[in-house]
Design a protein around this motif. Structure first.
Motif: not given
Length: 114
Positions: A39-45, A91-109
């Motif tokens: 749906g609109s949720n994402y999981t990073i593995e 966040a998208q400067r580091t992670y060239d990904c869709p907005d929520i994915v990039a922000a999630t990766l940035w937060v996890l980092e």
């Protein structure tokens, strides 16, 4: 100034260390993380193990690690404990990904989870 201009172009072209390709997050061509969406949720593995989630509730996304909220994402802003932490565009400067994915990766980092 020609050198500065050419450096600027080179730097902006290689600014994102990571890029999304389908459900993979790659660095230098090799897969570092996998993004699963439901749906609109994402999981990073990472290596098959869940690192964190972005769960949408209303207009906000909650970035969760082990069931605990680490940050929220709303209107292009990343907040931690109710205070501004960063922006999705940052966040998208580091992670060239869709907005929520990039922000999630940035937060996890930043939370030391990646």
């Amino acid at each position: 100034t020609a050198l500065a201009l050419s450096l600027g172009v080179t730097m902006s072209a290689s600014a994102s260390e990571y890029r999304c390709s389908g459900d993979r997050v790659e660095k230098s061509g090799s897969t570092k993380y996998t993004v699963r969406s439901s749906g609109s949720n994402y999981t990073i593995e990472k290596s098959g193990s869940t690192v964190g989630h972005a769960v949408q509730r209303g207009s906000k996304y909650y970035v969760e690690v082990s069931g605990r909220t680490v940050a929220t994402i709303e209107n292009g802003k990343i907040e931690k404990s109710g205070s501004s932490w960063s922006t999705v565009s940052e966040a998208q400067r580091t992670y060239d990904c869709p907005d929520i994915v990039a922000a999630t990766l940035w937060v996890l980092e930043k939370a030391g989870k990646l």
